[in-house]
Write an enzyme that holds these catalytic residues in place. Sequence first.
Site, short mmCIF file in Angstrom:
data_model
loop_
_atom_site.label_atom_id
_atom_site.label_comp_id
_atom_site.label_asym_id
_atom_site.label_seq_id
_atom_site.Cartn_x
_atom_site.Cartn_y
_atom_site.Cartn_z
N GLY A 158 -17.82 -34.97 4.87
CA GLY A 158 -16.60 -34.72 4.00
C GLY A 158 -15.44 -35.26 4.23
O GLY A 158 -15.56 -36.38 4.97
N MET A 433 -5.96 -24.05 5.08
CA MET A 433 -7.10 -25.27 4.92
C MET A 433 -7.24 -26.02 6.18
O MET A 433 -6.79 -26.92 6.44
CB MET A 433 -6.41 -26.30 3.85
N HIS A 559 -5.84 -24.38 39.97
CA HIS A 559 -4.35 -24.91 40.42
C HIS A 559 -4.88 -26.22 41.03
O HIS A 559 -5.54 -26.32 41.89
CB HIS A 559 -3.50 -24.05 41.53
#
Length: 580
Positions: A158, A433, A559
């Site tokens: 897409g 979206m 850390h």
Amino acid sequence: MPIEIKVPSLGESVTTATVGKWLKQPGDAVKTDEPVVELETDKVSVEVPAPADGRLAAHAVAEGDEVDVGAVLATLEQGAAGASAPAKAAPAAAKADKPAAQPAAAAKPAVAQAEAPAETDYDVLVIGAGPGGYVCAIRAAQLGFKVACVEKRATLGGTCLNVGCIPSKALLQSSENYHAAGHDFAAHGVVIDSVKLDLARMQARKADIVGANVKGVEYLFKKNGITWLKGHGKVEGTGRITVDGKPVTAKHIIIASGSDSANLPGIEVDEKTIVTSTGALELSEVPKRLVVIGGGVIGLELGSVWQRLGAEVTVIEYLNRLVPGTDNEVASQFQKLLVKQGFKLKLGHKVTKAEKTKKGVVLTVEPAAGGAAETLEADIVLLAVGRTAASKGMGLEEAGIELDKRGRVVTDAHFATNIPGIYAIGDVIAGPMLAHKAEEEGVALAEILAGQAGHVNYDAIPGVIYTWPEVASVGFTEEQLKEKGTGYKIGKFPFMANGRARALGMTDGFVKVLACEKTDRVLGVHIIGPCAGELIAEATMAIEFGASAEDIGRVCHAHPTLSEAVKEAALGADNRSINI
């Protein structure tokens, strides 16, 4: 006397909303602060509460209507909320977790529907192979369905994988490296006398990354036994579609067609001098002057790419701020940092004309509130004013599928349209979206079709802007909590006080935690700074599982890491930050 329930303020510069779903019907008893109706903007979904105990008298607007801030939504007969209700034609619909959902049964098909085929080619057929579509297809195949996916592009993935999320992030990273080599490395003792840009190689790298991703989806289709139907899909009705005119049948049809770039009247896109995001990703040389129309995520990300590579970037935004829907404090800091980087901003302005010339484009720009016009010259103009649902040309209206005023497919809480057996997910329906929102909906729908309890928590959908610094948010903004009347407390921690950020030389920004004043539950987290898009995952997890700010603060964080800033901000909600 009846009390009017009105559209509340929806945040700075937001003037309209869409009526998503009525949570209470005329005649229903309501209590003070009980949600009555859902409203939706482009970025958020907001519940409007009852201002007093009483009984809902009438709806002044219908689901799907666009309404202005201050408009009357309904009237309320004030009184005891528990009195007997008058007879109603139908019970009130239960509240759905999905924003802007409308009951499928309430919508009337535009045309008569033929009976579903007795036998079908596939169990599940998905139209669109973007993040929502291909993920839905894979999950359905995992659950034992015979699945096909229709995609008209030459490649799967897409907009996101081909001309959106993936290629833009590739260019963002490359341009960030180029800028750092020329401006930041010397502070680390790495002196580079001459930095040269090879844009063709940069674009080739981007293309390779896109190719690897789309081929990866094709591999996943083969692995899961999904049939790729290549061509244009058109819905014919329950159980029936055509692919380039060839009939195909399925028990369940899922529309996952995504979205397209929005246009402005009078501005003709040619993807050469006036471009959308698609054209902006393919420029063969760095423009001297780039004008971006639209101060949202897409415009600022692509503007950042070309600004780092040497373009003079001007952003024209109709509103008086950037990235609407973002927490105001974060947006304000973001704007200052972009200006510091060299962005020129024309906020509260609109483009009324775009004239192409031999040298580029001449834009006519006017104040949004009215005033004298001026002209701007640009080599390239990027039109980035948002996206619209890709619902045209698919036979949806002809098949009787209901669309709202923005062209989005109307669905219920289970993603069903008003036509039996047809569903929709992702950008083509209401809601933000975002690729990951579409993916979650695809998984949820596949599981629902398999009889499972698929679900999406729309309060825990993160959003990220991949500029420098990055901006990431999840949950409610401070402005939304004020509007809702929710008591909250704030914990904030600057990256300037974080050891890892200092070592990286990336100290701009902060982490902001919003927690419930009474329960300490995390309601929203907003980050501007290094790796914000990665750090937001911890905050999303906290909201998903109902964690308190104290819960985050009590978790041991390694850390030195940037994640310690999230812990410190969470501790700050109770005035317990250690390192500030």
